[in-house]
Design a protein around this motif. Sequence first.
Motif, PDB file in Angstrom:
ATOM      1  N   ASP A 128       0.841  -1.196   0.000  1.00 28.38           N
ATOM      2  CA  ASP A 128       0.000   0.000   0.000  1.00 28.38           C
ATOM      3  C   ASP A 128       0.881   1.253   0.000  1.00 28.38           C
ATOM      4  O   ASP A 128       1.713   1.439   0.896  1.00 28.38           O
ATOM      5  CB  ASP A 128      -0.879  -0.035   1.251  1.00 28.38           C
ATOM      6  N   PRO A 129       0.714   2.125  -0.991  1.00 30.69           N
ATOM      7  CA  PRO A 129       1.571   3.310  -1.097  1.00 30.69           C
ATOM      8  C   PRO A 129       1.440   4.289   0.063  1.00 30.69           C
ATOM      9  O   PRO A 129       2.325   5.114   0.280  1.00 30.69           O
ATOM     10  CB  PRO A 129       1.144   3.951  -2.420  1.00 30.69           C
ATOM     11  N   SER A 130       0.358   4.196   0.833  1.00 34.47           N
ATOM     12  CA  SER A 130       0.205   5.114   1.960  1.00 34.47           C
ATOM     13  C   SER A 130       1.252   4.875   3.046  1.00 34.47           C
ATOM     14  O   SER A 130       1.477   5.741   3.893  1.00 34.47           O
ATOM     15  CB  SER A 130      -1.204   5.027   2.545  1.00 34.47           C
ATOM     16  N   HIS A 131       1.948   3.739   3.019  1.00 30.69           N
ATOM     17  CA  HIS A 131       3.048   3.502   3.966  1.00 30.69           C
ATOM     18  C   HIS A 131       4.178   4.498   3.754  1.00 30.69           C
ATOM     19  O   HIS A 131       5.004   4.705   4.635  1.00 30.69           O
ATOM     20  CB  HIS A 131       3.594   2.076   3.834  1.00 30.69           C
ATOM     21  N   PHE A 132       4.242   5.096   2.567  1.00 32.14           N
ATOM     22  CA  PHE A 132       5.329   5.997   2.215  1.00 32.14           C
ATOM     23  C   PHE A 132       4.894   7.442   2.065  1.00 32.14           C
ATOM     24  O   PHE A 132       5.714   8.308   1.851  1.00 32.14           O
ATOM     25  CB  PHE A 132       5.971   5.525   0.899  1.00 32.14           C
ATOM     26  N   ASP A 133       3.618   7.707   2.174  1.00 35.83           N
ATOM     27  CA  ASP A 133       3.067   9.051   1.975  1.00 35.83           C
ATOM     28  C   ASP A 133       2.489   9.538   3.288  1.00 35.83           C
ATOM     29  O   ASP A 133       1.422   9.090   3.715  1.00 35.83           O
ATOM     30  CB  ASP A 133       1.983   9.010   0.889  1.00 35.83           C
ATOM     31  N   ALA A 134       3.210  10.461   3.939  1.00 39.16           N
ATOM     32  CA  ALA A 134       2.795  10.945   5.252  1.00 39.16           C
ATOM     33  C   ALA A 134       1.413  11.596   5.244  1.00 39.16           C
ATOM     34  O   ALA A 134       0.751  11.645   6.260  1.00 39.16           O
ATOM     35  CB  ALA A 134       3.833  11.928   5.806  1.00 39.16           C
TER      36      ALA A 134
END
Length: 139
Positions: free
Chosen positions: A130-136
Amino acid sequence: MTSALSLQERYAQAVRDDSGESFAALTEPDITLSGSVFAWPITGRAQVQLALRTASGIYDELTFTGATELPDRAYLEWSARGLGLEIHGVTVIATGQAGAFTSIALHHRPLGAVLAFSKELSRRLDGLIDPSHFDATSA
């Protein structure tokens, strides 16, 4: 879980193992991975192993420079080069009563390296984690 290898050696060996068998043998199924390059932790053995294997491929070189091991955790200091940057940091590994890893925290520095590493790790894991792991902004 006892071993003649240090926790640092077991960790390095498990991350290098493409099969995932060494990593599975060392970790709890619900292990978490957190750190300065993540907006929020990654959970679960398969996802953590994937993230660590992918992260290790970003470094051109990595050298452990110090280690402190306590009964329930280890602190592994390191210096690396990747993405054209000098990167330094510490990896903190917590273990449970049986000695299996329960959490891993990767702390990179300086800030420019943190941001570049997070962006590259997100790019390499696109569609896999999931890309949200890298997008604060998504945490």
